[in-house]
Design an enzyme around this catalytic site. Structure first.
Site, PDB file in Angstrom:
ATOM      1  N   LYS A  69       0.853  -1.185   0.000  1.00 49.60           N
ATOM      2  CA  LYS A  69       0.000   0.000   0.000  1.00 49.60           C
ATOM      3  C   LYS A  69       0.892   1.240   0.000  1.00 49.60           C
ATOM      4  O   LYS A  69       1.454   1.629   1.020  1.00 49.60           O
ATOM      5  CB  LYS A  69      -0.934   0.037   1.218  1.00 49.60           C
ATOM      6  CG  LYS A  69      -2.055   1.057   0.974  1.00 49.60           C
ATOM      7  CD  LYS A  69      -2.589   1.713   2.208  1.00 49.60           C
ATOM      8  CE  LYS A  69      -1.767   2.812   2.755  1.00 49.60           C
ATOM      9  NZ  LYS A  69      -1.592   4.011   1.901  1.00 49.60           N
TER      10      LYS A  69
ATOM     11  N   GLU B 223       9.325   1.296  11.063  1.00 50.27           N
ATOM     12  CA  GLU B 223      10.419   2.269  10.908  1.00 50.27           C
ATOM     13  C   GLU B 223       9.765   3.635  11.020  1.00 50.27           C
ATOM     14  O   GLU B 223       9.042   4.060  10.118  1.00 50.27           O
ATOM     15  CB  GLU B 223      11.096   2.033   9.557  1.00 50.27           C
ATOM     16  CG  GLU B 223      12.492   2.597   9.484  1.00 50.27           C
ATOM     17  CD  GLU B 223      12.524   3.956   8.849  1.00 50.27           C
ATOM     18  OE1 GLU B 223      12.444   4.938   9.620  1.00 50.27           O
ATOM     19  OE2 GLU B 223      12.607   4.047   7.623  1.00 50.27           O
TER      20      GLU B 223
ATOM     21  N   CYS C 286      13.423  10.520   7.692  1.00 47.58           N
ATOM     22  CA  CYS C 286      13.259  10.045   9.072  1.00 47.58           C
ATOM     23  C   CYS C 286      14.529  10.214   9.879  1.00 47.58           C
ATOM     24  O   CYS C 286      14.477  10.335  11.094  1.00 47.58           O
ATOM     25  CB  CYS C 286      12.809   8.593   9.069  1.00 47.58           C
ATOM     26  SG  CYS C 286      13.910   7.540   8.152  1.00 47.58           S
TER      27      CYS C 286
ATOM     28  N   GLU D 175       9.265  16.076  15.627  1.00 47.00           N
ATOM     29  CA  GLU D 175       9.719  15.824  14.260  1.00 47.00           C
ATOM     30  C   GLU D 175       8.995  16.805  13.337  1.00 47.00           C
ATOM     31  O   GLU D 175       7.760  16.858  13.337  1.00 47.00           O
ATOM     32  CB  GLU D 175       9.386  14.389  13.853  1.00 47.00           C
ATOM     33  CG  GLU D 175       9.813  14.080  12.435  1.00 47.00           C
ATOM     34  CD  GLU D 175       9.616  12.612  12.050  1.00 47.00           C
ATOM     35  OE1 GLU D 175      10.604  11.941  11.742  1.00 47.00           O
ATOM     36  OE2 GLU D 175       8.461  12.159  12.055  1.00 47.00           O
TER      37      GLU D 175
HETATM   38  N1  LIG Z   1       9.588   7.747   9.229  1.00 46.68           N
HETATM   39  C1  LIG Z   1       9.330   8.231   8.045  1.00 46.68           C
HETATM   40  O1  LIG Z   1      10.039   7.940   7.098  1.00 46.68           O
HETATM   41  C2  LIG Z   1       8.133   9.096   7.829  1.00 46.68           C
HETATM   42  C3  LIG Z   1       7.640   9.904   8.834  1.00 46.68           C
HETATM   43  N2  LIG Z   1       6.559  10.697   8.592  1.00 46.68           N
HETATM   44  C4  LIG Z   1       6.107  11.605   9.676  1.00 46.68           C
HETATM   45  O2  LIG Z   1       4.702  11.543   9.770  1.00 46.68           O
HETATM   46  C5  LIG Z   1       4.143  12.833   9.629  1.00 46.68           C
HETATM   47  C6  LIG Z   1       2.778  12.743   9.029  1.00 46.68           C
HETATM   48  O3  LIG Z   1       2.854  12.227   7.694  1.00 46.68           O
HETATM   49  P1  LIG Z   1       1.770  11.181   7.174  1.00 46.68           P
HETATM   50  O4  LIG Z   1       1.834  11.089   5.710  1.00 46.68           O
HETATM   51  O5  LIG Z   1       0.451  11.522   7.781  1.00 46.68           O
HETATM   52  O6  LIG Z   1       2.337   9.816   7.817  1.00 46.68           O
HETATM   53  P2  LIG Z   1       1.637   8.441   8.068  1.00 46.68           P
HETATM   54  O7  LIG Z   1       2.498   7.664   8.985  1.00 46.68           O
HETATM   55  O8  LIG Z   1       0.219   8.618   8.481  1.00 46.68           O
HETATM   56  O9  LIG Z   1       1.633   7.760   6.609  1.00 46.68           O
HETATM   57  C7  LIG Z   1       2.520   6.772   6.195  1.00 46.68           C
HETATM   58  C8  LIG Z   1       1.747   5.626   5.575  1.00 46.68           C
HETATM   59  O10 LIG Z   1       0.855   5.098   6.549  1.00 46.68           O
HETATM   60  C9  LIG Z   1      -0.464   5.003   6.008  1.00 46.68           C
HETATM   61  N3  LIG Z   1      -1.445   5.120   7.086  1.00 46.68           N
HETATM   62  C10 LIG Z   1      -1.998   6.243   7.585  1.00 46.68           C
HETATM   63  N4  LIG Z   1      -2.898   5.933   8.557  1.00 46.68           N
HETATM   64  C11 LIG Z   1      -2.892   4.590   8.679  1.00 46.68           C
HETATM   65  C12 LIG Z   1      -3.578   3.665   9.533  1.00 46.68           C
HETATM   66  N5  LIG Z   1      -4.453   4.059  10.419  1.00 46.68           N
HETATM   67  N6  LIG Z   1      -3.297   2.354   9.403  1.00 46.68           N
HETATM   68  C13 LIG Z   1      -2.397   1.923   8.506  1.00 46.68           C
HETATM   69  N7  LIG Z   1      -1.736   2.749   7.668  1.00 46.68           N
HETATM   70  C14 LIG Z   1      -1.966   4.068   7.751  1.00 46.68           C
HETATM   71  C15 LIG Z   1      -0.498   6.118   4.988  1.00 46.68           C
HETATM   72  O11 LIG Z   1      -1.526   5.904   4.060  1.00 46.68           O
HETATM   73  C16 LIG Z   1       0.882   6.015   4.376  1.00 46.68           C
HETATM   74  O12 LIG Z   1       0.909   4.979   3.425  1.00 46.68           O
HETATM   75  C17 LIG Z   1       5.171  13.614   8.815  1.00 46.68           C
HETATM   76  O13 LIG Z   1       5.054  14.976   9.005  1.00 46.68           O
HETATM   77  C18 LIG Z   1       6.442  13.056   9.381  1.00 46.68           C
HETATM   78  O14 LIG Z   1       6.760  13.704  10.585  1.00 46.68           O
HETATM   79  C19 LIG Z   1       5.913  10.683   7.381  1.00 46.68           C
HETATM   80  C20 LIG Z   1       6.360   9.895   6.360  1.00 46.68           C
HETATM   81  C21 LIG Z   1       7.539   9.083   6.500  1.00 46.68           C
HETATM   82  N1  BAL Z   2      16.404   8.067   5.524  1.00 50.37           N
HETATM   83  C1  BAL Z   2      15.975   6.764   5.244  1.00 50.37           C
HETATM   84  C2  BAL Z   2      14.584   6.474   4.964  1.00 50.37           C
HETATM   85  C3  BAL Z   2      13.479   7.335   5.447  1.00 50.37           C
HETATM   86  O1  BAL Z   2      13.594   8.535   5.613  1.00 50.37           O
HETATM   87  O2  BAL Z   2      12.377   6.815   5.601  1.00 50.37           O
END
Ligand SMILES: NC(=O)C1=CN([C@@H]2O[C@H](COP(=O)(O)OP(=O)(O)OC[C@H]3O[C@@H](n4cnc5c(N)ncnc54)[C@H](O)[C@@H]3O)[C@@H](O)[C@H]2O)C=CC1
Ligand code: BAL
Length: 556
Positions: A245, A321, A355, A452
């Site tokens: 997804k 992650e 991240c 973050e």
């Molecule tokens: N660790 C990382 O690489 C990432 C961290 N983030 C952080 O998250 C914040 C918010 O971004 P979002 O796009 O809202 O992140 P998110 O964590 O909600 O989205 C990431 C994925 O999770 C899915 N998702 C959302 N709600 C879900 C649920 N209830 N159950 C299962 N899957 C679900 C989304 O559709 C997307 O595919 C960003 O501002 C950032 O701080 C966002 C993206 C990547």
């Molecule tokens: N920096 C490695 C991958 C990530 O931001 O999700």
């Protein structure tokens, strides 16, 4: 993630030279792009079909004038199909222009269920324990070759949907993804257990590392292709089947890669792609009773929800992650120019949407002013702009919602009394652009220091002793990455031992390699991706206990 040798040859930006051997070994220059074979539209393979106009491909025109066809249906059983029960769509937007790109089918919970059934069927028939590691390896290498062939097209599509510079998408995101597939293709025929003699005459135990089964993989928008590869490659190597997804913000390259799954020759149902909203498709995958494992990259809030759903449904295995607020320590003995370069890379790579972004830099008081002077000059040199411009080092922020989140934090920084020494002003015109922004004079309680932000916003603080530096660095619920810069080898060892993080970079920052494990401590995650460690996430160990000599005298 990227492997690079980097120079500062371009007057106005970071100049990256790819190190991976899949690209020409010539330096990257404005002429470099023209040496990549001109984009052509490959004929769509005949082995899949699209059902109904709801799932018909669309043709996008990139800024370079290239035409790119993109499937818009759900990819289940090697076919692009409409939703089984919903008319909902996902509207994709170009973050550089704020213009709509196209609409694609949004999968429902029932569609997820159909994809899981397809994956289960493949697991029981053509994949799982029914295929040799040699064959999995062959198909994965073929997929890597196809990605390499289409690197320019995939990079342009990534730029249209995510905003990241074409050059960086092609040379790093896709370059490393190709390498990731090849790395795990190498593992596919080497996933072996142990033979454990209980004694030398009567009994032996054999361990088998069996594929865990059907895997739900939920990925974010910051590295759409690379996160796809990090998830898909180890799962396929181990013999698992997949329901992927992608993020609702950046689903297009996952759909384009699904075409390559067919062209490479993977049997139907091995990899399925269901673009969907998180609260619909993501939630359905994590609570599904026939999914054996869910792998997730994204926010800590969502990770927590996924773990809860897994616990409440079938206790599926979970790897997460998650977020970070990674510290980067600069000690007085460090090469300050180098430390500033790595610190700039740490917060500005991928426009800070990373991240492991090194979003908290702490500098020893004796070199604090000098370091900030150098850092500001380096950050100023970043070319922020449209990703189709070869000179661009940082593209726009992925979406309006993320853009607004970043500006809320910049406003917090100002109102909470931090000193903004660079950026912090909005641009006029279209596009979700945020220029590099640096705050100094920060205190531990400020929101910009604690949360973050996921944008190019850096907090710089001061310490006087090593002990204080470690305390500041670890003062966070996160534990993903950490960096330290020092020319004192004993200090490097002491401090890297003390930092609470899954990855510690010494005299560098943010470099990741496919053969080195990656993941978080504390609230930054569970499990490890990359390297041989990721194989544990996709296998289940079975112990077969075998008696070839002992007689049981009953009753005991
Ligand atoms: N660790 C990382 O690489 C990432 C961290 N983030 C952080 O998250 C914040 C918010 O971004 P979002 O796009 O809202 O992140 P998110 O964590 O909600 O989205 C990431 C994925 O999770 C899915 N998702 C959302 N709600 C879900 C649920 N209830 N159950 C299962 N899957 C679900 C989304 O559709 C997307 O595919 C960003 O501002 C950032 O701080 C966002 C993206 C990547
Ligand atoms: N920096 C490695 C991958 C990530 O931001 O999700």
């Amino acid at each position: 993630m990227f492997n690079l040798i980097w120079t500062r040859e371009l007057q106005n930006g970071i100049h990256y030279l790819p190190r991976s051997n899949w690209l020409p070994s010539t330096p990257l220059s404005s002429a470099f792009c023209h040496r990549i074979k001109p984009l052509h539209l490959p004929a769509l393979p005949r082995t899949y079909s699209t059902h109904s106009t709801m799932a018909a491909p669309v043709t996008l025109t990139s800024l370079s004038g290239k035409k790119i066809t993109v499937p818009t249906g759900l990819f289940i059983n090697n076919e692009f199909v409409p939703s089984s029960d919903s008319q909902e769509t996902i509207n994709c937007v170009n973050p550089a222009t704020e213009e709509p790109l196209c609409s694609i089918v949004a999968g429902s919970a029932k569609d997820i269920d159909l994809a899981v059934q397809a994956a289960r069927n493949a697991f029981k028939t053509t994949w799982g324990k029914n295929v040799t590691g040699f064959e999995r390896s062959r198909l994965m290498n073929k997929l890597a070759d196809l990605m390499e062939r289409d690197a320019q097209e995939l990079a342009e599509l990534e730029c249209l949907n995510n905003g990241k510079p074409v050059r960086i998408a092609r040379d790093f995101d896709i370059g490393d993804s190709v390498q990731c597939l090849r790395y795990y293709a190498g593992w596919a025929d080497k996933i072996v257990g142990q033979a454990i003699d209980i004694d030398q005459k009567t009994k032996i135990a054999i361990t088998k590392h069996e594929p865990i089964g059907v895997c739900g993989q939920i990925i974010p928008w910051n590295y759409p292709i690379m996160m796809w590869a990090w998830k898909v490659a180890p799962a396929l190597a181990c013999g698992c089947t997949i329901v992927m997804k992608p993020s609702e913000f950046t689903p297009l390259t996952a759909l384009k890669l699904s075409e390559l799954i067919v062209e490479a020759g993977f049997p139907p149902g091995v990899v399925n792609t269901v673009p969907s909203f998180g609260s619909v498709g993501g939630a359905a995958l994590s609570s599904h009773l026939d999914v054996d494992k869910v792998a997730f990259t994204g926010s800590t809030v969502t990770g927590r929800r996924i773990m809860e759903s897994a616990a409440k449904s079938n206790l599926k295995k979970v790897s997460l992650e998650l977020g970070g607020k990674s510290p980067n320590l600069v000690f007085e003995s460090a090469d300050l120019d180098q430390a500033a370069s790595w610190a700039a890379l740490g917060i500005l790579y991928n426009t800070g949407q990373d991240c492991t972004a090194g979003s908290r830099v702490y500098v020893q008081d004796t070199v604090y002013d000098k370091f900030i002077e150098i850092l500001v000059e380096k950050a100023k040199a970043t070319v922020v702009g449209n990703g189709f411009d070869e000179k661009t080092g940082a593209g726009p922020i992925v979406s309006k919602v993320q853009y607004e989140k970043i500006w809320t934090y910049i406003d917090y920084g100002k109102s909470e009394g931090a000193k903004c020494v660079l950026g912090g002003e909005k641009r006029s015109g279209k596009g979700y652009y945020v220029d590099p922004t640096i705050f100094t004079d920060v205190t531990p309680s400020m929101k910009i220091v604690k949360d973050e932000i996921f944008g190019p916003v850096l907090s710089v603080g001061k310490f006087s002793t090593e002990e204080e530096a470690i305390k500041l660095a670890n003062d966070t619920p996160y534990g993903l990455g950490a960096g330290l810069h020092s020319n004192d080898a004993n200090q490097c060892m002491r401090v890297s031992n003390a930092l609470e993080a899954g990855t510690v970079w010494v005299n560098q920052y943010n470099l990741l390699y496919n053969n080195v494990p990656f993941g978080g401590k504390k609230q930054s995650g569970i499990g490890r991706e990359l390297g041989s460690y990721a194989l544990e996430e996709y296998t289940s160990v079975k112990a077969i206990q075998w008696n070839y000599g002992e007689k049981l005298d009953w009753p005991i």
